[in-house]
Design a protein around this motif. Structure first.
Motif, PDB file in Angstrom:
ATOM      1  N   ILE A   6       1.288  -0.992  -0.412  1.00 44.89           N
ATOM      2  CA  ILE A   6      -0.219   0.365   0.031  1.00 44.89           C
ATOM      3  C   ILE A   6       0.737   0.926  -0.072  1.00 44.89           C
ATOM      4  O   ILE A   6       1.626   0.803   0.619  1.00 44.89           O
ATOM      5  CB  ILE A   6      -1.289  -0.064   1.029  1.00 44.89           C
ATOM      6  CG1 ILE A   6       0.315   0.331   2.073  1.00 44.89           C
ATOM      7  CG2 ILE A   6      -2.178  -0.972   1.482  1.00 44.89           C
ATOM      8  CD1 ILE A   6      -0.583   0.410   3.841  1.00 44.89           C
ATOM      9  N   ILE A   8       0.128   6.101   0.694  1.00 37.48           N
ATOM     10  CA  ILE A   8      -0.104   6.807   0.862  1.00 37.48           C
ATOM     11  C   ILE A   8      -0.114   7.909  -0.563  1.00 37.48           C
ATOM     12  O   ILE A   8       1.243   8.257  -0.591  1.00 37.48           O
ATOM     13  CB  ILE A   8      -0.412   7.443   1.896  1.00 37.48           C
ATOM     14  CG1 ILE A   8      -0.550   6.527   3.260  1.00 37.48           C
ATOM     15  CG2 ILE A   8      -1.433   8.652   2.017  1.00 37.48           C
ATOM     16  CD1 ILE A   8      -1.814   5.545   3.251  1.00 37.48           C
ATOM     17  N   VAL A  65      -5.807   5.585  -0.873  1.00 37.59           N
ATOM     18  CA  VAL A  65      -4.448   4.267  -0.317  1.00 37.59           C
ATOM     19  C   VAL A  65      -4.291   3.809  -1.325  1.00 37.59           C
ATOM     20  O   VAL A  65      -5.458   3.267  -2.350  1.00 37.59           O
ATOM     21  CB  VAL A  65      -5.107   3.379   1.123  1.00 37.59           C
ATOM     22  CG1 VAL A  65      -4.427   2.103   1.555  1.00 37.59           C
ATOM     23  CG2 VAL A  65      -4.993   4.196   2.310  1.00 37.59           C
ATOM     24  N   SER A  67      -3.722   0.780  -3.479  1.00 35.01           N
ATOM     25  CA  SER A  67      -3.831  -0.893  -2.618  1.00 35.01           C
ATOM     26  C   SER A  67      -3.857  -1.344  -4.049  1.00 35.01           C
ATOM     27  O   SER A  67      -4.792  -1.822  -4.868  1.00 35.01           O
ATOM     28  CB  SER A  67      -4.750  -1.683  -2.308  1.00 35.01           C
ATOM     29  OG  SER A  67      -4.486  -2.673  -1.786  1.00 35.01           O
ATOM     30  N   TYR A  74      -9.349   6.393   1.967  1.00 36.69           N
ATOM     31  CA  TYR A  74      -9.026   7.616   2.165  1.00 36.69           C
ATOM     32  C   TYR A  74      -9.030   8.637   3.113  1.00 36.69           C
ATOM     33  O   TYR A  74      -9.753   7.930   4.059  1.00 36.69           O
ATOM     34  CB  TYR A  74      -9.074   8.734   1.153  1.00 36.69           C
ATOM     35  CG  TYR A  74     -11.107   8.397   1.276  1.00 36.69           C
ATOM     36  CD1 TYR A  74     -12.119   9.870   2.007  1.00 36.69           C
ATOM     37  CD2 TYR A  74     -12.606   7.472   1.074  1.00 36.69           C
ATOM     38  CE1 TYR A  74     -13.168   9.597   2.441  1.00 36.69           C
ATOM     39  CE2 TYR A  74     -13.267   7.299   1.271  1.00 36.69           C
ATOM     40  CZ  TYR A  74     -13.898   8.886   1.788  1.00 36.69           C
ATOM     41  OH  TYR A  74     -15.550   9.077   2.285  1.00 36.69           O
ATOM     42  N   VAL A  92     -10.988   2.721   5.211  1.00 40.09           N
ATOM     43  CA  VAL A  92     -10.119   1.944   4.784  1.00 40.09           C
ATOM     44  C   VAL A  92     -11.182   0.897   4.380  1.00 40.09           C
ATOM     45  O   VAL A  92     -12.126   0.103   5.410  1.00 40.09           O
ATOM     46  CB  VAL A  92      -9.065   2.248   6.116  1.00 40.09           C
ATOM     47  CG1 VAL A  92      -8.345   0.723   5.931  1.00 40.09           C
ATOM     48  CG2 VAL A  92      -8.780   2.980   6.709  1.00 40.09           C
ATOM     49  N   VAL A 101      -3.348   1.626   8.218  1.00 34.99           N
ATOM     50  CA  VAL A 101      -3.151   2.090   7.363  1.00 34.99           C
ATOM     51  C   VAL A 101      -4.182   3.658   7.605  1.00 34.99           C
ATOM     52  O   VAL A 101      -3.864   4.033   7.528  1.00 34.99           O
ATOM     53  CB  VAL A 101      -4.076   1.258   6.252  1.00 34.99           C
ATOM     54  CG1 VAL A 101      -4.393   2.384   4.884  1.00 34.99           C
ATOM     55  CG2 VAL A 101      -2.852   0.719   5.451  1.00 34.99           C
ATOM     56  N   LEU A 105      -3.422   7.378   7.363  1.00 39.77           N
ATOM     57  CA  LEU A 105      -3.794   8.247   6.747  1.00 39.77           C
ATOM     58  C   LEU A 105      -3.752   8.882   8.046  1.00 39.77           C
ATOM     59  O   LEU A 105      -3.484  10.328   7.651  1.00 39.77           O
ATOM     60  CB  LEU A 105      -5.263   7.618   6.717  1.00 39.77           C
ATOM     61  CG  LEU A 105      -4.916   7.198   5.141  1.00 39.77           C
ATOM     62  CD1 LEU A 105      -6.938   6.044   5.554  1.00 39.77           C
ATOM     63  CD2 LEU A 105      -4.836   7.906   4.291  1.00 39.77           C
TER      64      LEU A 105
END
Length: 153
Positions: A6, A8, A65, A67, A74, A92, A101, A105
């Motif tokens: 992943i 960002i 994000v 992936s 987001y 998420v 994650v 963020l």
């Protein structure tokens, strides 16, 4: 099977529409957990939500994000012209939960707000989504008031 990598990334406001499918999933998440009928949310469209976010009096930070081949999360943060910050929306995808994650963020969004000198930052948590409160408390958020809304009869 290995874990998907992943990343960002930051999206410019003109690419906000890329988040629509994720926002739709967040909307369904909230509607499924709401303790009362939430007709104003049920009727809210993506265009309605964009109008709330993209305004001349707001600075917008859009983190997403990446992936695999798509977006899987987001965070949208804003600063108003009165120097108030808000974490407006955080999502998420279920398959990435538990992998820090959301933390990444939040740290990136709060870092942006801190760098802008914003000390007053709010976040609204929908009724029915109280399970998210401990997550936000890790970042220093505490309940300050309850906002009640009269629903049509």
């Amino acid at each position: 099977m290995g874990m998907t990598e992943i990343t960002i990334i930051e999206l410019p406001p003109e690419r906000l529409d890329l988040l629509q499918p994720l926002w739709e999933r967040l909307k369904e998440h909230h509607l499924a957990r709401a303790p009362y009928p939430w007709e104003d949310m049920r009727g809210k469209s993506w265009e309605d939500r964009k109008r709330e976010l993209v305004r001349p009096n707001k600075q917008l930070k859009i983190l997403a994000v990446q992936s695999g081949a798509g977006l899987a999360g987001y965070c949208i943060a804003t600063i108003t012209d009165q120097a108030w910050g808000e974490i407006d929306s955080l999502y998420v995808a279920a398959e990435l939960r538990g992998r820090a994650v959301g933390r990444q963020l939040m740290e990136a969004a709060l870092g942006w707000l801190d760098a802008a000198g914003i000390s007053a930052v709010t976040i609204s948590v929908a009724c029915g989504n109280e399970a998210a409160l401990p997550f936000y408390e890790k970042f220093g958020f505490r309940p300050r008031s309850y906002s009640l809304q009269r629903v049509s009869r």
